[in-house]
Design a protein around this motif. Structure first.
Motif, PDB file in Angstrom:
ATOM      1  N   LEU A 147       0.828  -1.205   0.000  1.00 10.69           N
ATOM      2  CA  LEU A 147       0.000   0.000   0.000  1.00 10.69           C
ATOM      3  C   LEU A 147       0.867   1.262   0.000  1.00 10.69           C
ATOM      4  N   ILE A 148       1.894   1.260   0.832  1.00 13.46           N
ATOM      5  CA  ILE A 148       2.768   2.427   0.937  1.00 13.46           C
ATOM      6  C   ILE A 148       3.520   2.653  -0.369  1.00 13.46           C
ATOM      7  N   GLU A 149       3.971   1.575  -1.009  1.00 15.34           N
ATOM      8  CA  GLU A 149       4.707   1.701  -2.265  1.00 15.34           C
ATOM      9  C   GLU A 149       3.849   2.374  -3.337  1.00 15.34           C
ATOM     10  N   ALA A 150       2.556   2.055  -3.357  1.00 15.46           N
ATOM     11  CA  ALA A 150       1.661   2.630  -4.365  1.00 15.46           C
ATOM     12  C   ALA A 150       1.640   4.141  -4.290  1.00 15.46           C
ATOM     13  N   MET A 151       1.812   4.699  -3.087  1.00 14.54           N
ATOM     14  CA  MET A 151       1.783   6.153  -2.928  1.00 14.54           C
ATOM     15  C   MET A 151       3.165   6.772  -3.083  1.00 14.54           C
ATOM     16  N   THR A 152       4.190   6.139  -2.524  1.00 19.14           N
ATOM     17  CA  THR A 152       5.531   6.732  -2.583  1.00 19.14           C
ATOM     18  C   THR A 152       6.079   6.767  -4.007  1.00 19.14           C
ATOM     19  N   LEU A 153       5.597   5.905  -4.893  1.00 14.70           N
ATOM     20  CA  LEU A 153       6.045   5.931  -6.280  1.00 14.70           C
ATOM     21  C   LEU A 153       5.554   7.176  -7.017  1.00 14.70           C
ATOM     22  N   HIS A 154       4.422   7.734  -6.584  1.00 13.75           N
ATOM     23  CA  HIS A 154       3.800   8.832  -7.326  1.00 13.75           C
ATOM     24  C   HIS A 154       3.759  10.150  -6.571  1.00 13.75           C
ATOM     25  N   VAL A 155       3.841  10.108  -5.261  1.00 10.11           N
ATOM     26  CA  VAL A 155       3.693  11.326  -4.467  1.00 10.11           C
ATOM     27  C   VAL A 155       4.943  11.531  -3.615  1.00 10.11           C
ATOM     28  N   ASN A 156       5.557  12.693  -3.741  1.00  9.16           N
ATOM     29  CA  ASN A 156       6.707  13.020  -2.902  1.00  9.16           C
ATOM     30  C   ASN A 156       6.211  13.390  -1.514  1.00  9.16           C
ATOM     31  N   GLY A 157       6.651  12.644  -0.527  1.00 10.96           N
ATOM     32  CA  GLY A 157       6.216  12.905   0.830  1.00 10.96           C
ATOM     33  C   GLY A 157       6.803  11.881   1.769  1.00 10.96           C
ATOM     34  N   PRO A 158       6.701  12.126   3.061  1.00 14.96           N
ATOM     35  CA  PRO A 158       7.268  11.193   4.041  1.00 14.96           C
ATOM     36  C   PRO A 158       6.543   9.853   4.044  1.00 14.96           C
ATOM     37  N   LYS A 159       7.282   8.808   4.342  1.00 17.98           N
ATOM     38  CA  LYS A 159       6.717   7.462   4.388  1.00 17.98           C
ATOM     39  C   LYS A 159       5.644   7.355   5.465  1.00 17.98           C
ATOM     40  N   ALA A 160       5.822   8.103   6.554  1.00 15.44           N
ATOM     41  CA  ALA A 160       4.844   8.063   7.644  1.00 15.44           C
ATOM     42  C   ALA A 160       3.483   8.559   7.173  1.00 15.44           C
ATOM     43  N   GLU A 161       3.497   9.557   6.281  1.00 19.23           N
ATOM     44  CA  GLU A 161       2.236  10.070   5.746  1.00 19.23           C
ATOM     45  C   GLU A 161       1.539   9.020   4.890  1.00 19.23           C
ATOM     46  N   ALA A 162       2.318   8.298   4.074  1.00 19.40           N
ATOM     47  CA  ALA A 162       1.758   7.233   3.247  1.00 19.40           C
ATOM     48  C   ALA A 162       1.199   6.115   4.124  1.00 19.40           C
ATOM     49  N   ARG A 163       1.898   5.813   5.219  1.00 22.71           N
ATOM     50  CA  ARG A 163       1.422   4.759   6.127  1.00 22.71           C
ATOM     51  C   ARG A 163       0.094   5.164   6.777  1.00 22.71           C
ATOM     52  N   ASN A 164       0.002   6.418   7.204  1.00 22.60           N
ATOM     53  CA  ASN A 164      -1.241   6.881   7.825  1.00 22.60           C
ATOM     54  C   ASN A 164      -2.397   6.840   6.832  1.00 22.60           C
ATOM     55  N   ARG A 165      -2.118   7.202   5.565  1.00 17.74           N
ATOM     56  CA  ARG A 165      -3.181   7.162   4.558  1.00 17.74           C
ATOM     57  C   ARG A 165      -3.601   5.711   4.304  1.00 17.74           C
ATOM     58  N   ALA A 166      -2.637   4.789   4.277  1.00 17.37           N
ATOM     59  CA  ALA A 166      -2.956   3.381   4.056  1.00 17.37           C
ATOM     60  C   ALA A 166      -3.864   2.850   5.165  1.00 17.37           C
ATOM     61  N   ILE A 167      -3.547   3.186   6.396  1.00 15.97           N
ATOM     62  CA  ILE A 167      -4.373   2.729   7.523  1.00 15.97           C
ATOM     63  C   ILE A 167      -5.770   3.329   7.432  1.00 15.97           C
ATOM     64  N   ASP A 168      -5.826   4.610   7.086  1.00 14.33           N
ATOM     65  CA  ASP A 168      -7.126   5.298   6.949  1.00 14.33           C
ATOM     66  C   ASP A 168      -7.976   4.642   5.865  1.00 14.33           C
ATOM     67  N   LEU A 169      -7.355   4.296   4.717  1.00 19.65           N
ATOM     68  CA  LEU A 169      -8.109   3.687   3.625  1.00 19.65           C
ATOM     69  C   LEU A 169      -8.535   2.267   3.967  1.00 19.65           C
ATOM     70  N   LEU A 170      -7.699   1.528   4.681  1.00 19.80           N
ATOM     71  CA  LEU A 170      -8.095   0.178   5.102  1.00 19.80           C
ATOM     72  C   LEU A 170      -9.334   0.254   5.987  1.00 19.80           C
ATOM     73  N   GLN A 171      -9.394   1.275   6.833  1.00 17.27           N
ATOM     74  CA  GLN A 171     -10.583   1.450   7.666  1.00 17.27           C
ATOM     75  C   GLN A 171     -11.789   1.839   6.816  1.00 17.27           C
ATOM     76  N   LYS A 172     -11.566   2.699   5.815  1.00 21.55           N
ATOM     77  CA  LYS A 172     -12.665   3.131   4.953  1.00 21.55           C
ATOM     78  C   LYS A 172     -13.264   1.962   4.173  1.00 21.55           C
ATOM     79  N   VAL A 173     -12.424   1.002   3.775  1.00 19.75           N
ATOM     80  CA  VAL A 173     -12.936  -0.132   3.013  1.00 19.75           C
ATOM     81  C   VAL A 173     -13.468  -1.243   3.919  1.00 19.75           C
ATOM     82  N   GLY A 174     -13.549  -0.957   5.211  1.00 17.88           N
ATOM     83  CA  GLY A 174     -14.216  -1.886   6.116  1.00 17.88           C
ATOM     84  C   GLY A 174     -13.346  -2.958   6.735  1.00 17.88           C
TER      85      GLY A 174
END
Length: 338
Positions: free
Chosen positions: A116-143
């Motif tokens: 999940l983190i790789e999918a974001m870090t390949l396209h968006v410049n930003g800290p890995k921690a931010e990508a991890r937080n977004r991944a956790i948030d999306l996992l919650q959104k998808v139930g």
């Protein structure tokens, strides 16, 4: 781009595959428009060219496969001229795809979190921690419950339904404008199917995405589609708004597919479901006439040679048949005769 402007346009898209016995004309001259926030369902039997169409849009077909189109454009970007680097920048970032089988789409050697983190870090410049937080948030959104602990698990530790939810979360990591879901409920039980479809529709509304849903199930189409494209033997045989396709199906193939669906409150418990006799014809070599003629109860001798033209029947509703009047309301109990 406004809501009335198509984000994705395909005109006269064709896909030819070289084989030992000749050229396979897998997709032949199809076209459609898709607007932001709209859902287009491409429906048809296995082998009709649905998945190949989606792979062509994503630029994921092999080098030996020939793809041509008068126009294939995503938000002003000419996909027929886009290079490999430009397509890589689009895939995952602005165009995402949920593949048919999540077990083979997820890498078994990496954790869910890493993928999940790789999918974001390949396209968006930003800290890995931010990508991890977004991944956790999306996992919650998808139930997915206990999302943070799931990040350290591997694909084989999840059920089919959970893996499919992970694939949806991965497709949403960069907030794409277009998502293509290739039979996302295949091999899932009915309860999980309904949950996944409801989830996709809710997420689409929340993120304002356009969506192409590929399926062979018209029951799924009725629940989620704004527009329907019925595909048979590499061609779109009928297209239009969902309400019109279901209320006034004009092509014999569309009517055959609808007869295969039991209708709650209308179909008798002991009644046989409809069937479409025969199989999808070979598209290797020269293709002439109507591809559906060998299975059509209304076929005539002219169907062998005449190429059906698109006939408009209403607002954005058209079908491809030599009978310009269509077959809405016609009895189709007899078998194919050509």
């Amino acid at each position: 781009m406004t809501q009335d402007t198509a984000i994705l346009t395909a005109e006269n898209l064709s896909i030819d595959i070289p084989t030992e016995t000749g050229t396979l004309h897998a997709v032949r001259g199809i076209g459609f428009d898709l607007k932001p926030g709209e859902t287009l369902c491409i429906v048809g039997e296995s082998g009709s060219g649905k998945s190949l169409t989606s792979l062509a849009l994503m630029g994921l077909l092999g080098g030996s496969i020939k793809t041509t189109a008068d126009k294939m454009e995503f938000d002003g970007i000419d996909l027929t001229r886009a290079g490999k680097r430009q397509m890589r920048s689009l895939r995952g970032a602005r165009m995402s795809m949920i593949f048919q089988e999540p077990m083979t789409s997820l890498n078994p050697a990496f954790t869910i979190g890493d993928q999940l983190i790789e999918a974001m870090t390949l396209h968006v410049n930003g800290p890995k921690a931010e990508a991890r937080n977004r991944a956790i948030d999306l996992l919650q959104k998808v139930g997915i419950t206990s999302a943070e602990s799931r990040m350290s698990q591997y694909p084989h530790q999840l059920s089919g339904g959970l893996r499919q939810r992970v694939m949806i979360a991965m497709a949403l990591m960069c907030g794409p404008d277009l998502i293509i879901a290739d039979e996302p409920t295949t091999a899932l039980d009915v309860t999980i199917q309904a949950q996944i479809l409801r989830l996709l529709k809710d997420l689409q509304k929340e993120f304002g995405m356009a969506m192409i849903l590929i399926t062979h199930d018209l029951g799924v189409v009725a629940r989620v589609a704004d527009q329907v494209a019925v595909m048979y033997a590499g061609e779109l045989v009928e297209t239009g708004p969902t309400s019109e396709i279901f209320a006034v199906p004009s092509h014999p193939y569309t009517r055959g597919l609808l007869r295969c669906i039991p209708l709650p409150g209308k179909s008798d418990r002991d009644a046989r479901l409809g069937t479409i006799p025969g199989i999808v014809p070979s598209l290797v070599g020269e293709v002439s006439g109507c591809a559906f003629r060998t299975r059509c109860p209304h076929a005539r001798d002219t169907c062998r040679s005449d190429i059906p033209e698109q006939t408009a029947t209403g607002h954005n509703h058209s079908f491809r048949c030599i009978d310009a009047n269509g077959f809405a309301g016609v009895d189709e109990t007899e078998g194919a005769n050509t």
